[in-house]
Design an enzyme around this catalytic site. Structure first.
Site, PDB file in Angstrom:
ATOM      1  N   HIS A  68      72.868 -18.785 104.435  1.00  0.00           N
ATOM      2  CA  HIS A  68      73.711 -18.646 105.622  1.00  0.00           C
ATOM      3  C   HIS A  68      74.103 -20.001 106.206  1.00  0.00           C
ATOM      4  O   HIS A  68      74.490 -20.069 107.368  1.00  0.00           O
ATOM      5  CB  HIS A  68      72.965 -17.827 106.693  1.00  0.00           C
ATOM      6  CG  HIS A  68      72.711 -16.411 106.277  1.00  0.00           C
ATOM      7  ND1 HIS A  68      71.503 -15.786 106.449  1.00  0.00           N
ATOM      8  CD2 HIS A  68      73.501 -15.508 105.667  1.00  0.00           C
ATOM      9  CE1 HIS A  68      71.571 -14.547 105.979  1.00  0.00           C
ATOM     10  NE2 HIS A  68      72.770 -14.354 105.496  1.00  0.00           N
ATOM     11  N   HIS A  69      73.989 -21.070 105.405  1.00  0.00           N
ATOM     12  CA  HIS A  69      74.311 -22.386 105.974  1.00  0.00           C
ATOM     13  C   HIS A  69      75.787 -22.495 106.341  1.00  0.00           C
ATOM     14  O   HIS A  69      76.174 -23.320 107.151  1.00  0.00           O
ATOM     15  CB  HIS A  69      73.936 -23.517 105.003  1.00  0.00           C
ATOM     16  CG  HIS A  69      74.848 -23.617 103.829  1.00  0.00           C
ATOM     17  ND1 HIS A  69      74.849 -22.680 102.819  1.00  0.00           N
ATOM     18  CD2 HIS A  69      75.822 -24.503 103.508  1.00  0.00           C
ATOM     19  CE1 HIS A  69      75.773 -23.007 101.931  1.00  0.00           C
ATOM     20  NE2 HIS A  69      76.372 -24.108 102.322  1.00  0.00           N
ATOM     21  N   ARG A  70      76.608 -21.662 105.729  1.00  0.00           N
ATOM     22  CA  ARG A  70      78.018 -21.538 106.097  1.00  0.00           C
ATOM     23  C   ARG A  70      78.314 -20.042 106.142  1.00  0.00           C
ATOM     24  O   ARG A  70      77.828 -19.286 105.299  1.00  0.00           O
ATOM     25  CB  ARG A  70      78.921 -22.159 105.029  1.00  0.00           C
ATOM     26  CG  ARG A  70      78.892 -23.674 104.996  1.00  0.00           C
ATOM     27  CD  ARG A  70      79.929 -24.257 105.946  1.00  0.00           C
ATOM     28  NE  ARG A  70      79.835 -25.702 105.990  1.00  0.00           N
ATOM     29  CZ  ARG A  70      79.051 -26.391 106.843  1.00  0.00           C
ATOM     30  NH1 ARG A  70      78.272 -25.759 107.694  1.00  0.00           N
ATOM     31  NH2 ARG A  70      79.034 -27.700 106.820  1.00  0.00           N
ATOM     32  N   LYS A  74      79.727 -15.289 100.613  1.00  0.00           N
ATOM     33  CA  LYS A  74      80.838 -14.868  99.740  1.00  0.00           C
ATOM     34  C   LYS A  74      80.320 -14.584  98.338  1.00  0.00           C
ATOM     35  O   LYS A  74      79.474 -15.323  97.821  1.00  0.00           O
ATOM     36  CB  LYS A  74      81.862 -16.012  99.690  1.00  0.00           C
ATOM     37  CG  LYS A  74      83.142 -15.680  99.007  1.00  0.00           C
ATOM     38  CD  LYS A  74      84.114 -14.957  99.919  1.00  0.00           C
ATOM     39  CE  LYS A  74      85.315 -14.433  99.159  1.00  0.00           C
ATOM     40  NZ  LYS A  74      85.002 -13.193  98.419  1.00  0.00           N
ATOM     41  N   LYS A  98      77.980 -22.844  93.783  1.00  0.00           N
ATOM     42  CA  LYS A  98      79.380 -22.897  93.326  1.00  0.00           C
ATOM     43  C   LYS A  98      80.313 -23.276  94.483  1.00  0.00           C
ATOM     44  O   LYS A  98      81.150 -24.163  94.361  1.00  0.00           O
ATOM     45  CB  LYS A  98      79.741 -21.499  92.808  1.00  0.00           C
ATOM     46  CG  LYS A  98      80.985 -21.385  92.010  1.00  0.00           C
ATOM     47  CD  LYS A  98      81.272 -19.922  91.653  1.00  0.00           C
ATOM     48  CE  LYS A  98      80.160 -19.268  90.834  1.00  0.00           C
ATOM     49  NZ  LYS A  98      80.544 -17.906  90.370  1.00  0.00           N
ATOM     50  N   ASP A 103      83.626 -27.309  97.308  1.00  0.00           N
ATOM     51  CA  ASP A 103      83.918 -27.545  98.705  1.00  0.00           C
ATOM     52  C   ASP A 103      84.650 -26.373  99.364  1.00  0.00           C
ATOM     53  O   ASP A 103      85.674 -26.555 100.037  1.00  0.00           O
ATOM     54  CB  ASP A 103      84.776 -28.826  98.817  1.00  0.00           C
ATOM     55  CG  ASP A 103      84.662 -29.458 100.189  1.00  0.00           C
ATOM     56  OD1 ASP A 103      83.841 -28.975 100.983  1.00  0.00           O
ATOM     57  OD2 ASP A 103      85.407 -30.418 100.461  1.00  0.00           O
ATOM     58  N   LYS A 110      75.960 -11.835  96.744  1.00  0.00           N
ATOM     59  CA  LYS A 110      76.375 -11.002  95.604  1.00  0.00           C
ATOM     60  C   LYS A 110      75.905  -9.573  95.844  1.00  0.00           C
ATOM     61  O   LYS A 110      74.845  -9.351  96.407  1.00  0.00           O
ATOM     62  CB  LYS A 110      75.762 -11.536  94.296  1.00  0.00           C
ATOM     63  CG  LYS A 110      76.366 -10.949  93.050  1.00  0.00           C
ATOM     64  CD  LYS A 110      77.802 -11.413  92.807  1.00  0.00           C
ATOM     65  CE  LYS A 110      77.963 -12.374  91.738  1.00  0.00           C
ATOM     66  NZ  LYS A 110      79.132 -13.086  91.513  1.00  0.00           N
ATOM     67  N   SER A 366      89.836 -16.995  96.121  1.00  0.00           N
ATOM     68  CA  SER A 366      89.388 -16.051  97.154  1.00  0.00           C
ATOM     69  C   SER A 366      89.437 -16.708  98.535  1.00  0.00           C
ATOM     70  O   SER A 366      89.787 -16.077  99.528  1.00  0.00           O
ATOM     71  CB  SER A 366      87.943 -15.594  96.887  1.00  0.00           C
ATOM     72  OG  SER A 366      87.911 -14.509  95.996  1.00  0.00           O
TER      73      SER A 366
HETATM   74  N1  GLU Z   1      82.543 -12.723  91.344  1.00  0.00           N
HETATM   75  C1  GLU Z   1      83.207 -13.979  91.288  1.00  0.00           C
HETATM   76  C2  GLU Z   1      82.221 -15.088  91.009  1.00  0.00           C
HETATM   77  O1  GLU Z   1      81.177 -14.871  90.457  1.00  0.00           O
HETATM   78  C3  GLU Z   1      84.116 -14.217  92.481  1.00  0.00           C
HETATM   79  C4  GLU Z   1      83.487 -14.379  93.797  1.00  0.00           C
HETATM   80  C5  GLU Z   1      84.483 -14.421  94.951  1.00  0.00           C
HETATM   81  O2  GLU Z   1      85.659 -14.564  94.735  1.00  0.00           O
HETATM   82  O3  GLU Z   1      84.012 -14.307  96.099  1.00  0.00           O
HETATM   83  O4  GLU Z   1      82.491 -16.238  91.247  1.00  0.00           O
END
Ligand code: GLU
Length: 474
Positions: A68-70, A74, A98, A103, A110, A366
Site C-alpha cells: 500500500h505504499h502507493r 493495481k 513492476k 515508475d 492480484k 492501464s
Molecule cells: N495482469 C497484468 C500484469 O500482470 C496487467 C495488470 C494491470 O494492468 O493492472 O501485469
C-alpha cells in the site's frame, strides 16, 4: 499435456528469493526491507454462484494487496483452476516491483478465481464476475483510489466490462467509477492499445536489450531484432501480440506453442495464419509445412536465438533449463523462470530480460487508461486539432519564405493529426526506454549479476523510499 503449473516450492518464496538476492545490493535498512517484502492483505472468499441448470457452484476466490505504499493498488484478476493464495500473493508482489520499475504510481495487487473459464457458459461467468465484484466492494478491495483490477490469464475486456458495470451500480462513488478497473474495451471507456500493450511491450524490452552491441556480442548475436529466430510459448493475450510484433519488427517467429501442442518452422511461421487455422480446425494439426510437436513443452528446446515464455509461471525449471537453446529469454509471463533455472541459465551464459520489466507494458497502459477515466477526456481530444493547425501554419510560413511547396507525402506527414493510439504508443515506448536505461546503467555501474537483480534493486529502493517519504519510517 498442458503447460506445467505450480511446483512444490512456493511461488511467493521464489519472488522473495529474487527480492532477498537483490536487497543485499541496496542500503535499505532491514526493518524497512521486511515491510516492503511482505504481502499487506489477502482477502479469501467463497461464494455461491447459480449454474445454468439451477444447481449451485461454490466458488473460491482471492484478492491480494501486496503493498500500500502507493494507492490504488493495481493488478489483474486471473480465472484458472490452480489459483491459490500463494499464487496471488506472488503475483501481487511482482506487480509492486513492476510498477516501481516503470515508475507507475501504484501498489501491487492480484486477484484470482478458481474456475476454468473455457468450460463455463458466458451467463455463469457473468454471474460469477458480478458476485466476485460485489464481494470486493463490500470489503473495499476495489475502487479507483483503493485497488484497480485488470485482465490476466483467463479474463479480458468482457470481464472488465462486467466489473465496471457492477461497481458503477453498487460502488460508493459514481464520478470516478470508470477508473475502478482497466483493460475495458475502447467502447466501454478503455484506452486504445491496452489489449496489445503487454505483448508489444515485451518486444520493445527485447529490442532495448538487443540494441547494445556490447551486450549482444558475447552471446554471438548481432544487434537488432532483424533476422532473429524467436520462439513464443503461449498464444494468448501476451504471446499473440508479442509474436505479431516480432514479425512486424523484422524478426522471425520460428515456433509457437498453445496448451495442447506446438509448431516449429525454421523458415518462420505466419502467426495469424496459425491462429486462423486453430480457430477453424480446433487444433494445430495439419498446419502446412511446420513440424507439429504434440507435447508443447518440447517447443522450449527447439533451435532459436530468443525465447519469449508468455504463458504461465514456472515453465522453465532445473529440469528443462539445460536443454534450452535460447541466448535471450524475455519473460512475457509473470515468473516463468524459477530461481534454480535462473541460476543455471546465467551460468550457461544466457541473458534473461526479467518479467518485472519485460511484461510491464500492460500496467503502463492501464495507468494511461486510469488517468483517462479520472480526467473524463481522451488523450487526443484537447490537442489533436491544435497540433494540425500549428503545423499547417508552419507549412504556410515555410512555403512563403522559400517559395517552394513540399512533396505531398511530406505535407501529409506534417499535417497528420495524432490519434489516441499514437499518444499511448509513444508514451509506452518512452516509459520502457527510460526504465531500460535505468536498469542497464545500474547493472553495469554496480557490476550486478544480471538484469533481474538490477530491476529488483531499483524497485526495492523506490518502494522503500516511498515509505520513508511518507514518514512511516524515519
Ligand atoms: N495482469 C497484468 C500484469 O500482470 C496487467 C495488470 C494491470 O494492468 O493492472 O501485469
Amino acid at each position: 499435456m498442458v503447460f506445467k503449473t505450480n511446483t512444490s516450492r512456493g511461488f511467493f518464496d521464489d519472488v522473495n528469493y529474487y527480492f532477498d538476492r537483490a536487497s543485499r545490493y541496496t542500503d535499505v535498512p532491514g526493518d524497512l526491507l521486511a515491510q516492503v517484502r511482505m504481502c499487506n492483505a489477502v482477502y479469501r472468499i467463497r461464494f455461491p454462484v447459480v449454474r445454468d441448470d439451477g444447481k449451485i457452484a461454490v466458488v473460491e476466490a482471492y484478492r491480494a494487496e501486496h503493498s500500500h505504499h502507493r494507492l490504488p493498488t493495481k493488478g489483474g484478476v486471473r480465472y484458472a483452476l490452480d489459483v491459490s493464495q500463494d499464487e496471488v500473493m506472488a503475483l501481487a508482489a511482482l506487480m509492486t516491483y513492476k510498477c516501481a520499475v516503470v515508475d507507475v504510481p501504484f501498489g501491487g495487487a492480484k486477484g484470482g478465481v478458481r474456475v476454468d473459464p473455457r468450460h463455463e457458459s458466458t451467463s455463469f461467468l457473468r454471474r460469477l464476475t458480478r458476485r466476485y465484484t460485489s464481494e470486493l466492494i463490500r470489503k473495499r478491495f476495489i475502487g479507483p483510489d483503493v485497488d484497480v483490477p485488470a485482465p490476466d490469464v483467463g479474463t479480458g475486456a468482457r470481464e472488465m466490462g462486467w466489473i465496471y458495470d457492477t461497481y458503477k451500480s453498487q460502488g460508493p462513488d459514481t464520478l470516478n467509477a470508470l477508473a475502478c478497473v482497466t483493460g475495458k474495451s475502447v467502447s466501454m471507456h478503455g484506452v486504445a492499445g491496452r489489449e496489445e500493450a503487454t505483448g508489444v511491450g515485451a518486444v520493445i524490452a527485447l529490442q532495448h536489450f538487443l540494441s547494445e552491441p556490447e551486450d549482444v556480442k558475447p552471446l554471438g548475436l548481432t544487434p537488432g531484432l532483424s533476422g532473429k529466430r524467436v520462439l513464443v510459448q503461449g498464444l494468448g493475450k501476451v504471446g499473440l501480440h508479442a509474436a505479431r510484433e516480432v514479425i512486424k519488427q523484422g524478426g522471425s517467429v520460428v515456433g509457437v506453442s498453445v496448451s495442447n501442442g506446438a509448431l516449429y518452422d525454421p523458415d518462420g511461421l505466419e502467426v495469424d495464419a496459425v491462429v486462423e487455422h486453430r480457430r477453424e480446425s480446433g487444433s494445430l494439426v495439419g498446419f502446412p509445412r511446420a513440424r507439429l510437436l504434440p507435447n508443447p513443452d518440447e517447443l522450449l528446446e527447439q533451435p532459436c536465438d530468443i525465447l519469449i515464455p508468455a504463458a504461465l509461471e514456472h515453465q522453465i525449471t532445473a529440469d528443462n533449463a539445460p536443454r534450452l537453446r535460447a541466448k535471450v529469454i524475455v519473460e512475457g509471463a509473470n515468473g516463468p523462470v524459477d530461481p534454480k533455472a535462473d541460476a543455471m541459465l546465467r551460468e550457461a551464459g544466457s541473458v534473461i530480460v526479467p518479467d518485472i520489466y519485460a511484461n510491464a507494458g500492460g500496467v503502463v497502459v492501464s495507468y494511461f487508461e486510469w488517468i483517462k477515466n479520472l480526467s473524463h477526456v481522451s488523450f487526443e481530444r484537447m490537442t489533436r486539432r491544435y497540433q494540425q493547425i500549428a503545423n499547417d501554419r508552419l507549412l504556410g510560413v515555410l512555403t512563403r519564405l522559400t517559395g517552394k511547396t513540399l512533396p505531398p507525402e511530406d505535407e501529409a506527414l506534417l499535417l497528420y493529426a495524432p490519434n489516441e493510439i499514437d499518444f499511448v504508443r509513444t508514451a509506452l515506448e518512452n516509459t520502457l526506454a527510460i526504465s531500460y536505461e535505468r536498469i542497464r546503467t545500474r547493472w553495469k555501474e554496480q557490476s550486478l549479476p544480471d538484469l533481474r537483480t538490477s530491476a529488483y534493486v531499483g524497485a526495492i529502493e523506490r518502494v522503500g523510499s516511498a515509505y520513508v517519504q511518507d514518514g512511516i519510517f524515519p
